[in-house]
Each structure stands twice: as structure tokens, then as C-alpha cells.
Enzyme design. Structure first.
Site, PDB file in Angstrom:
ATOM      1  N   HIS A 181     -14.196 -21.191  -2.410  1.00 15.65           N
ATOM      2  CA  HIS A 181     -13.112 -20.584  -0.763  1.00 15.65           C
ATOM      3  C   HIS A 181     -12.197 -19.897  -0.564  1.00 15.65           C
ATOM      4  O   HIS A 181     -12.056 -18.749  -0.414  1.00 15.65           O
ATOM      5  CB  HIS A 181     -13.174 -22.087  -0.487  1.00 15.65           C
ATOM      6  CG  HIS A 181     -13.073 -23.474  -0.241  1.00 15.65           C
ATOM      7  ND1 HIS A 181     -13.377 -22.991   1.217  1.00 15.65           N
ATOM      8  CD2 HIS A 181     -14.161 -24.138  -0.845  1.00 15.65           C
ATOM      9  CE1 HIS A 181     -14.275 -24.807   1.241  1.00 15.65           C
ATOM     10  NE2 HIS A 181     -14.670 -24.830   0.067  1.00 15.65           N
TER      11      HIS A 181
ATOM     12  N   ARG B 168     -18.305 -27.316  14.258  1.00 13.90           N
ATOM     13  CA  ARG B 168     -18.618 -27.988  13.453  1.00 13.90           C
ATOM     14  C   ARG B 168     -17.453 -29.721  12.917  1.00 13.90           C
ATOM     15  O   ARG B 168     -16.263 -29.394  12.457  1.00 13.90           O
ATOM     16  CB  ARG B 168     -18.517 -28.033  11.646  1.00 13.90           C
ATOM     17  CG  ARG B 168     -19.277 -28.523  10.882  1.00 13.90           C
ATOM     18  CD  ARG B 168     -19.477 -27.600   9.610  1.00 13.90           C
ATOM     19  NE  ARG B 168     -18.341 -27.022   8.588  1.00 13.90           N
ATOM     20  CZ  ARG B 168     -18.340 -26.796   7.926  1.00 13.90           C
ATOM     21  NH1 ARG B 168     -19.967 -26.392   7.594  1.00 13.90           N
ATOM     22  NH2 ARG B 168     -17.555 -26.195   6.621  1.00 13.90           N
TER      23      ARG B 168
ATOM     24  N   GLU C 125     -28.591 -28.578   5.279  1.00 15.69           N
ATOM     25  CA  GLU C 125     -27.994 -28.429   4.545  1.00 15.69           C
ATOM     26  C   GLU C 125     -29.225 -29.258   3.498  1.00 15.69           C
ATOM     27  O   GLU C 125     -28.432 -28.684   1.791  1.00 15.69           O
ATOM     28  CB  GLU C 125     -26.680 -28.853   4.702  1.00 15.69           C
ATOM     29  CG  GLU C 125     -25.807 -28.363   4.898  1.00 15.69           C
ATOM     30  CD  GLU C 125     -24.261 -28.483   5.502  1.00 15.69           C
ATOM     31  OE1 GLU C 125     -23.834 -28.284   5.015  1.00 15.69           O
ATOM     32  OE2 GLU C 125     -23.793 -29.711   6.070  1.00 15.69           O
TER      33      GLU C 125
ATOM     34  N   ASP D 103     -25.591 -25.248   0.994  1.00 18.42           N
ATOM     35  CA  ASP D 103     -25.660 -26.271   0.436  1.00 18.42           C
ATOM     36  C   ASP D 103     -26.681 -26.292   0.475  1.00 18.42           C
ATOM     37  O   ASP D 103     -27.381 -27.691  -0.629  1.00 18.42           O
ATOM     38  CB  ASP D 103     -24.835 -27.719   1.227  1.00 18.42           C
ATOM     39  CG  ASP D 103     -23.340 -27.934   1.097  1.00 18.42           C
ATOM     40  OD1 ASP D 103     -23.417 -27.814  -0.437  1.00 18.42           O
ATOM     41  OD2 ASP D 103     -22.540 -28.291   1.657  1.00 18.42           O
TER      42      ASP D 103
ATOM     43  N   CYS E 277     -25.762 -20.367   9.231  1.00 13.92           N
ATOM     44  CA  CYS E 277     -24.154 -19.900   9.593  1.00 13.92           C
ATOM     45  C   CYS E 277     -23.698 -19.913   7.985  1.00 13.92           C
ATOM     46  O   CYS E 277     -22.479 -19.472   7.381  1.00 13.92           O
ATOM     47  CB  CYS E 277     -23.658 -21.563  10.254  1.00 13.92           C
ATOM     48  SG  CYS E 277     -23.799 -22.894   9.713  1.00 13.92           S
TER      49      CYS E 277
END
Length: 540
Positions: A188, A331, A430, A454, A501
Site C-alpha cells: 500500500h 468498488r 480477480e 490479485d 484497474c
């Protein structure tokens, strides 16, 4: 001068002082005291200081994020004045003749356990609150800092690594760059750096030491090198490199207002990924065609309890209005795996990436899901809002989602609350399972968005957070590209559009490949919109 080699996750050159992210380092010991009155007064003084801090935080939050989001600091003030809470602390100090730190920590544990065991979701959320306010008082009693929250000047943040809950607390206007000992290209910290358009270097190892706190440093985001106490020659060279980089960015600015179209006339939408209302400026500044991914989980990460329907509605409405008719894809909650939130009280799992996360939480805790859906359908009235659902593996999940949506719409209608009925719905591709049944899924939804981070992880059976596996982690793997191609073919076969994305959407080496696959949209960090536009316009 100290030179440390790491791995670059975002280019550019950053020059400034290093500031190490400090976490709480306090040990609470049970100590016998002889003067209970003095100890109680010591607690009261710390409590008063904590209330003053919370008042300041409330005022700051009021300006930054509005009244609904600032309310949490008012709730925390009220908790510090709660008679049951105060009586418990005083009773432990006086009856057991122990220090205030021990009394506060014990009360916090007891109250948190009591709230967490209640059936009511709101009361369960209070468990995290009571811990949070108690930690604030304990910090004051122990005389420790609660991490880098107040930054007096722009600086480079250094840390072992940063969790999502820690990055959201930073004053982003003063962050010049990131330098971390660990972490992966998909951590992150890396994603935040790309969103903020600032240089970042990860994997610097133990050589990056807190003894360098406050020293002048340079991040070379192009080579992945961190220079601590650079000599004059290095500093001059880096300043020149930074000037050239800024010049290059200025040239890219000339692409604003231009179409994302190849030399042969093929068009593709280029949207932006964001996690917060504060990122909207970057979306507009970089001329993105819309928002391809709004990570709504950051609303939950920034809160110390479940965000209310009104809180969420205010944020989604602001995003929809600000984009003035451009597409905004939100999302739904994607908590779990590497994004942990205390007040969700999730059990520790052996394999969290394969565990209880995202849509699995929403479908098994519908009260949380319904609150978010109500806010989304209400906000859709104010702009071009679409909703997409993460971690889908079956058609039955999509049908269950639609049932819950129907219930939410019926409730809103009965209550006379305005909402939009025909909101575009999509699913994230994903998992290999979603790819294999993508033709069936396409019949149920309006669009697909490929979450390549993912999808790569699950296709290659590699934990993307494990830096030891970085050499094996290959997002260009033929199997990953074949998965994207299959999903694209099946979406188009059912007349639906498909985008990417995930981080791979910004990989300029693959842009031409994605155009050949016929992808309709690429959504990237705001700072990468113009470089991607430039690449598209160069393609045949």
C-alpha cells in the site's frame, strides 16, 4: 554519504529530511502506589490533555473532511467523560493500589471485550473506540509519541513498512517521498506513492536505520537508490535530474484535452484510481476521463468505527458531483487480507489472501453491505455513478448481491428517499474462477474490471506481499495475459465493456498488447494518466 540500494516503485527525485515513522513503544507494568489520590489526579490531568487533543483534531477534521467525518472525535471526547469508564479506572487505582497506566489499560481491555461480545454491530464498533481513546491517555501518561501525525515541514517518510491504517494518518501535503526497509511493489505504500505522484523506494533492508532520522536525504526513484547525507556533487547531480524530470512532466501537460486514440484511430478510455476525496484534485489536474476505481475501503480504514450511511453518502455524492457527469466507478468494501480494520473483529487467518475478505464479508454481514449500498444508490442521483463488486467467484454471488440491492431499493422507496434505479453494475475479475465463468458472469452484469494485482497473485500462486518471491512474481506471465484476453473476449461476446484497474494497466510495455485485446478502458494512478495517453497516441 551513505548509499543504500533498494527497489523503485515510482520514479522521480525527492530531496528533503528523513523522518522515521514512530510507532508507540510503551510497556504497561503493574506498579504498587502509596498515594491513590495523587495517582487519580495524575490520570485526570492526562485525561484533560487527551480531551484538548481531541478538540483540536475535531477542528482540523471539520476543515479537512467535514462535520460527518469529524464527529468521531466528539464521540471520543464523550467516551473520556463516561462515568462507568471513569469509575472503573478510579476503582482499580484505589482498591488495588496500582498505577494509572495499569488501571487504564485494564479498563480498556475489559470494556473492549464487553462491547465486542455484544450482538449489536454499532456497540461492537465501540470496542475499537474505547481502545483508541485509552491508547491516547496511555501515550500521555507514558510520555510517548503516537507516530508521525504532526509533520512540521515537508519530509521523506522512512519506516520498516507502512500499513494502510498508518498511511491514511499522514499529512500527505508534507510527504516528499517514501523509503521503506521492506514491502513489495504491490504494497500500500507503493500504491499510495503512485497515487500521490511522489518518488518511493522499498526493500532498503536493515541498512535504513532510525539513526538517520532528521538527516538530509535524496530518493532517486529511477534507480531505487537512497542517499543519506549526500555530498555536494551528488546533490547537484540529483537536483539536475529532478529539474529534467519536471521538464518532462511539463511536456506531458501539453497532452491535456487530447484524445486517447492510436495513430490508426482506435480509442480507449483512460480513467484514474483513487482512494479518497482528497485525490479528486489529482484526477482533474491530470485530465482523467473518469474514475475507474474508487477504493471505498479507505473510508473504513480512516474511521475508528463503521462509517455511517450519512458519512458514506456525503463522500460518494461529493465524488459524483465533482466529476460532473464523467464516469465514477465505486468498488464496494474490500477489507481483509492485507487491509485489516480492528473494529471488524476479524479472526487471524493462516492464509488471509484466500480467506474472509471483500464480498465474502459483505454477503455474510449484510447489515454492513446494506448501509454502503443505500449510500451508493442515493449518491447515484448526483452523477454518473457505477458500482463494482470485488473477489467474485460465482454467478450465485452476483444473484445474491442483486437480491440485497432489490431489498435496499424497496426500503429507500418505502422511506421516500430519492435514489437512482438503473445504476450500472460490474464485477472485478480477480480470480481464475471468475475468468473461467466470465461468459456467464457477463450475462448478469454491465461491465468487467480486471484487478490484475490479485489475478496475478492467484494465477501464479504467489503472495504478492512476500518480497522474497519478487523474482518469481511475473505480471507479464503468458498465463496472466491469456486470462485477461479470455475475460475480454467473453465480455465482448455478451456486448459488455471491460477495463483494467490493477497496476498492470499502467505498464506501458503492455499498452499495445491491451489495445490488441480490445480492452475498452485502462484505469491508473492519476499521475500516470498523461504518460499512458502519450503511449496510446504513439501506438499503431
Amino acid at each position: 554519504m551513505i548509499t543504500i540500494q533498494g527497489k523503485s516503485v515510482f520514479g522521480g527525485v525527492s530531496i528533503g529530511k528523513l523522518m522515521f515513522y514512530k510507532r508507540n513503544e510503551k510497556v504497561i507494568k503493574r506498579e504498587h502506589i502509596s498515594d491513590a489520590d495523587a495517582e487519580w489526579k495524575r490520570f485526570e490531568a492526562a485525561k484533560g490533555q487527551a480531551v484538548d487533543q481531541l478538540k483540536e483534531l475535531y477542528e482540523k477534521a471539520l476543515e479537512d473532511v467535514g462535520e460527518a467525518n469529524a464527529m468521531i472525535f466528539e464521540i471520543h471526547q464523550m467516551m473520556l467523560e463516561d462515568l462507568d469508564y471513569l469509575e472503573s479506572i478510579e476503582n482499580i487505582i484505589r482498591s488495588q493500589e496500582v498505577n494509572a497506566e495499569y488501571a487504564v489499560a485494564t479498563t480498556a481491555d475489559n470494556f473492549a471485550q464487553m462491547f465486542a461480545s455484544m450482538d449489536d454491530a454499532y456497540m461492537q464498533g465501540r470496542a475499537a473506540d474505547v481502545k483508541d481513546v485509552s491508547e491516547r491517555v496511555l501515550d500521555i501518561l507514558c510520555g510517548v509519541s503516537a507516530g508521525v501525525k504532526e509533520m512540521t515541514e515537508p519530509c521523506i517518510i522512512a519506516a520498516d513498512d507502512l500499513a494502510p491504517s498508518e498511511t491514511v494518518q499522514l499529512d500527505k501535503s508534507k510527504v516528499l517521498g517514501f523509503a521503506t526497509m521492506y514491502g513489495s511493489a504491490n504494497s500500500h505504500t507503493a500504491i499510495l506513492a503512485r497515487t500521490m505522484n511522489i518518488p518511493a523506494v522499498i526493500g532498503l533492508g536493515e541498512t535504513l536505520s532510525s539513526q538517520y532520522d532528521g538527516k538530509m536525504a535524496v530518493i532517486d526513484g529511477f534507480t531505487g537508490i537512497l542517499y543519506v547525507d549526500p555530498d555536494e556533487e551528488t546533490l547537484a547531480r540529483m537536483q539536475e535530474k529532478r529539474a529534467k524530470d519536471l521538464e518532462q512532466k511539463e511536456l506531458l501537460n501539453q497532452l491535456k484535452g487530447k484524445e486517447n486514440v492510436t495513430r490508426s484511430g482506435q480509442k480507449i478510455n483512460v480513467y484514474a484510481n483513487i482512494g479518497n476525496v482528497s485525490d479528486l484534485g489529482a484526477v482533474l489536474k491530470n485530465d482523467a476521463g473518469g474514475i475507474g476505481l474508487f477504493r471505498s475501503e479507505f473510508l473504513y480504514l480512516e474511521n475508528s468505527t463503521f462509517p455511517t450511511e450519512e458519512q458514506q453518502f456525503a463522500v460518494y455524492k461529493q465524488v459524483a458531483e465533482s466529476m460532473a457527469g464523467k464516469k465514477v466507478i465505486i468498488r464496494t468494501l474490500d477489507i481483509g487480507a492485507d487491509k485489516q480494520v480492528d473494529y471488524f473483529n476479524l479472526d487471524k487467518e493462516e492464509n488471509p489472501a484466500l480467506g474472509y475478505r471483500a464480498i465474502r464479508i459483505c454477503l455474510t454481514r449484510p447489515e454492513i453491505f446494506k448501509t454502503q449500498l443505500r449510500a451508493l444508490y442515493r449518491a447515484a442521483v448526483y452523477g454518473n455513478l457505477s458500482i463494482m463488486f470485488p473477489m467474485i467467484i460465482s454467478v450465485s454471488e452476483v444473484k445474491k448481491i442483486k437480491e440485497i440491492i432489490a431489498q435496499v431499493q424497496a426500503e429507500l422507496k418505502a422511506e421516500g428517499i430519492p435514489y437512482k434505479e438503473d445504476v450500472e453494475l460490474g464485477v472485478m475479475i480477480e480470480t481464475p474462477a471468475a475468468v473461467m465463468i466470465s461468459r456467464e458472469l457477463a450475462k448478469e452484469v454491465d461491465f468487467f474490471s480486471v484487478g490484475t494485482n490479485d489475478l496475478t497473485q492467484y494465477t501464479l500462486a504467489i503472495d504478492r506481499q512476500n518480497q522474497k518471491l519478487d523474482t518469481f512474481y511475473d505480471p507479464h506471465h503468458p498465463a496472466v495475459l491469456a486470462m485477461i484476453k479470455m475475460a475480454a473476449d467473453n465480455a465482448h461476446a455478451e456486448g459488455k465493456w471491460i477495463g483494467i484497474c490493477g497496476e498492470l494497466g499502467a505498464d506501458l510495455e503492455l499498452t499495445e498488447e491491451f489495445l490488441k485485446m480490445g480492452l475498452d478502458e485502462l484505469s491508473v494512478s492519476p499521475a500516470l494518466v498523461l504518460p499512458l495517453r502519450k503511449r496510446i497516441r504513439e501506438c499503431e
